[in-house]
Write a protein that holds these residues in place. Structure first.
Motif, PDB file in Angstrom:
ATOM      1  N   VAL A  95       0.836  -1.211   0.000  1.00 25.51           N
ATOM      2  CA  VAL A  95       0.000   0.000   0.000  1.00 25.51           C
ATOM      3  C   VAL A  95       0.868   1.257   0.000  1.00 25.51           C
ATOM      4  CG1 VAL A  95      -1.800   1.198   1.292  1.00 25.51           C
ATOM      5  CG2 VAL A  95      -1.786  -1.272   1.226  1.00 25.51           C
ATOM      6  N   GLY A  96       2.026   1.178   0.656  1.00 27.11           N
ATOM      7  CA  GLY A  96       2.911   2.350   0.785  1.00 27.11           C
ATOM      8  C   GLY A  96       3.385   2.889  -0.554  1.00 27.11           C
ATOM      9  N   SER A  97       3.629   1.978  -1.520  1.00 20.57           N
ATOM     10  CA  SER A  97       4.102   2.455  -2.825  1.00 20.57           C
ATOM     11  C   SER A  97       2.948   2.534  -3.831  1.00 20.57           C
ATOM     12  CB  SER A  97       5.221   1.542  -3.350  1.00 20.57           C
ATOM     13  OG  SER A  97       4.735   0.218  -3.467  1.00 20.57           O
ATOM     14  N   CYS A  98       1.692   2.557  -3.301  1.00 19.17           N
ATOM     15  CA  CYS A  98       0.479   2.656  -4.148  1.00 19.17           C
ATOM     16  C   CYS A  98       0.398   1.526  -5.167  1.00 19.17           C
ATOM     17  CB  CYS A  98       0.410   4.014  -4.849  1.00 19.17           C
ATOM     18  SG  CYS A  98       0.146   5.353  -3.703  1.00 19.17           S
ATOM     19  N   GLU A  99       0.811   0.333  -4.737  1.00 16.90           N
ATOM     20  CA  GLU A  99       0.715  -0.826  -5.619  1.00 16.90           C
ATOM     21  C   GLU A  99      -0.722  -1.347  -5.584  1.00 16.90           C
ATOM     22  OE1 GLU A  99       2.734  -5.253  -6.147  1.00 16.90           O
ATOM     23  OE2 GLU A  99       2.715  -4.326  -4.184  1.00 16.90           O
ATOM     24  N   VAL A 100      -1.423  -1.260  -6.726  1.00 15.99           N
ATOM     25  CA  VAL A 100      -2.833  -1.674  -6.743  1.00 15.99           C
ATOM     26  C   VAL A 100      -3.001  -3.130  -7.173  1.00 15.99           C
ATOM     27  CG1 VAL A 100      -3.931   0.576  -6.961  1.00 15.99           C
ATOM     28  CG2 VAL A 100      -3.096  -0.562  -9.015  1.00 15.99           C
ATOM     29  N   VAL A 101      -2.056  -3.639  -7.961  1.00 16.34           N
ATOM     30  CA  VAL A 101      -2.131  -5.039  -8.390  1.00 16.34           C
ATOM     31  C   VAL A 101      -0.725  -5.626  -8.384  1.00 16.34           C
ATOM     32  CG1 VAL A 101      -2.577  -6.577 -10.352  1.00 16.34           C
ATOM     33  CG2 VAL A 101      -4.217  -4.804  -9.784  1.00 16.34           C
ATOM     34  N   SER A 102      -0.611  -6.844  -7.849  1.00 16.58           N
ATOM     35  CA  SER A 102       0.680  -7.522  -7.812  1.00 16.58           C
ATOM     36  C   SER A 102       0.540  -8.844  -8.552  1.00 16.58           C
ATOM     37  CB  SER A 102       1.067  -7.767  -6.352  1.00 16.58           C
ATOM     38  OG  SER A 102       2.274  -8.470  -6.284  1.00 16.58           O
ATOM     39  N   MET A 103       1.381  -9.042  -9.565  1.00 11.10           N
ATOM     40  CA  MET A 103       1.312 -10.259 -10.369  1.00 11.10           C
ATOM     41  C   MET A 103       2.591 -11.075 -10.193  1.00 11.10           C
ATOM     42  SD  MET A 103      -1.489  -9.840 -12.329  1.00 11.10           S
ATOM     43  CE  MET A 103      -1.796  -9.787 -14.045  1.00 11.10           C
ATOM     44  N   VAL A 104       2.523 -12.346 -10.509  1.00 10.85           N
ATOM     45  CA  VAL A 104       3.721 -13.178 -10.582  1.00 10.85           C
ATOM     46  C   VAL A 104       3.750 -13.803 -11.973  1.00 10.85           C
ATOM     47  CG1 VAL A 104       4.966 -15.153  -9.656  1.00 10.85           C
ATOM     48  CG2 VAL A 104       3.669 -13.675  -8.120  1.00 10.85           C
ATOM     49  N   LYS A 105       4.829 -13.526 -12.701  1.00 10.28           N
ATOM     50  CA  LYS A 105       4.961 -14.015 -14.073  1.00 10.28           C
ATOM     51  C   LYS A 105       5.863 -15.233 -14.071  1.00 10.28           C
ATOM     52  CE  LYS A 105       7.411 -12.395 -18.211  1.00 10.28           C
ATOM     53  NZ  LYS A 105       7.834 -11.209 -18.963  1.00 10.28           N
TER      54      LYS A 105
END
Length: 447
Positions: free
Chosen positions: A323-333
């Motif tokens: 949340v601190g870096s305004c990450e709205v979606v986290s994916m793993v490729k």
């Protein structure tokens, strides 16, 4: 031209540096269309390239960098085709395989230190290989599996039994997805149809023609917008997508060609931001769009570009985002030898919690038990605020009430084989005599 106002017009994706990736994995290259990877709050799972039997790796989120020898989850007799994490218990992972069984595994905190062969539960009931497994988004311990016996089964994993079974497909089921409230399932099939299933009445509620192409098609629900997003191939083998209203599946709200590449598309949707991601197998890029309630329903935002092609992709739960870096979606490729986390962030200068891009999101507590859901209940998700970051609950122990086990058949001795052959010969002689009697009776009646 008026520019559409949106908080997500400038979302950008950044991949982790190599030392923060999971380097040294062997991701399965099997032709079965699954995501190859799954991701939870604590772990990432990847289906492993293995000869004879099936295995997958479960890696702790902080176990990054160059990996040495990795302990695997081995126990399936056939290749593992899909894996999924429980939304309510970070240590519970489910897998399905060509051996026709599903298995539920308990991963210790910190990850595996030795190979795991004993599941905490086995789901026995499908007649052929099982291709997908999906946990219920709101009810505890409910999973849906689909198999090449053309059925979708709903399991209560505590009891280890198939509570519901839905037939109605006439070919291989390619994808299954729960809707936001967990009352319906959408499926795509090799028979080029898309179906909406009401699992608790064990019936197909709606059915319509999907994409006409021969290759793999998938569908997902667009969160609480209650629409279905369907990707596939056109008659001329272009990749395309459509947005469907489940109440009227026959007429798509939107239908659009994307490009002429040949890789199967993997769609992902984040309900809190209405962002939709489409990753193609064998592509290096991920396209992302914003979904709206009104026409034109979908707006292209941008592409995340990279030069390494992906074999699979998974979306982490919202509670795993930074949340601190305004990450709205986290994916793993998933690439052949490396799992690469990708972070999609909204550029903001302020250091404060941005409550406009982080609304309350479904948390780690189920809103109903398995028996409540099977009894017909529908309850809204229990939501939590992400302000101050999400702290995972201490590990909850999964205690199945009945443990189903696969019966191991011992090789038979010569005497046992002889007895079996004798018994079968007797049976054949009896049946031949019965047929002769029936033939005589038929002749008698004809005369």
């Amino acid at each position: 031209r008026i520019v559409r106002s949106s908080k997500y017009r400038h979302v950008f994706g950044t991949a982790e540096k190599k030392e923060n990736c999971f380097d040294g994995v062997k991701v399965s290259g099997s032709a079965w269309d699954s995501n190859k990877v799954a991701a939870g709050n604590k772990f990432v799972a990847a289906i492993w390239e293995s000869g004879g039997g099936g295995s997958f790796a479960v890696l702790s989120n902080d176990n990054t960098g160059k990996l040495g020898t990795i302990p695997l989850v081995t126990g399936h007799k056939g290749k593992v085709l899909d894996v999924a994490f429980s939304p309510f218990n970070d240590n519970l992972v489910a897998s399905v395989s060509e051996d026709g069984n599903g298995r539920i595994w308990n991963i210790p905190d910190g990850g595996l230190t030795e190979s795991l062969t004993d599941p905490v539960q086995t789901l026995i009931g499908h007649k052929r290989k099982v291709g997908s497994i999906n946990f219920h988004p709101l009810a505890n311990n409910i999973v849906a599996t689909s198999s090449t016996d053309y059925t979708v089964k709903i399991w209560d994993i505590e009891k280890g039994e198939a509570a519901l079974s839905v037939s109605g497909h006439s070919d291989i089921i390619q994808s299954v997805d729960w809707n936001y409230g967990g009352s319906l399932l959408a499926t795509t099939s090799k028979d080029k149809k898309i179906r909406v299933i009401d699992p608790r009445s064990s019936s197909v509620a709606q059915e319509a023609a999907g994409h006409p192409g021969v290759k793999g098609s998938r569908c997902i629900w667009l969160g609480d917008k209650e629409k279905i997003f369907n990707v596939g191939f056109s008659r001329t083998s272009d990749r395309c997508y459509s947005i469907l209203d489940p109440r009227n599946l026959d007429t798509p709200l939107v239908k659009q060609n994307i490009d002429t590449s040949s890789g199967i598309l993997m769609p992902f949707y984040d309900n809190d931001t209405s962002l939709l991601f489409i990753a193609g197998k064998g592509d290096g890029n991920i396209r992302y769009f914003e979904i709206e309630d009104d026409k034109p329903y979908i707006h292209y935002i941008s592409d995340y570009k990279s030069s390494t092609p992906q074999l699979g992709m998974a979306m982490r739960p919202k509670t795993a985002c930074d949340v601190g870096s305004c990450e709205v979606v986290s994916m793993v490729k998933a690439c052949k030898t490396i799992l690469e986390p990708i972070h999609f962030c909204v550029p903001r200068k302020s250091e404060l919690f941005q409550d406009d891009i982080f609304p309350d999101t479904p948390g780690p507590d189920p809103s109903m038990s398995a028996s409540e859901w099977l009894g017909g209940a529908n309850k809204p998700a229990i939501k939590i605020s992400l302000e101050g970051g999400f702290v995972a609950k201490p590990k909850t122990e999964f205690k199945p009430t009945v443990v189903k086990e696969v019966k191991e058949e011992k090789p038979k001795t010569e005497t046992e084989w002889k007895q079996e052959v004798e018994a079968l010969n007797k049976r054949v002689a009896y049946l031949e005599a019965e047929i002769a009697k029936k033939d005589a009776r038929i002749k008698e009646l004809e005369n």
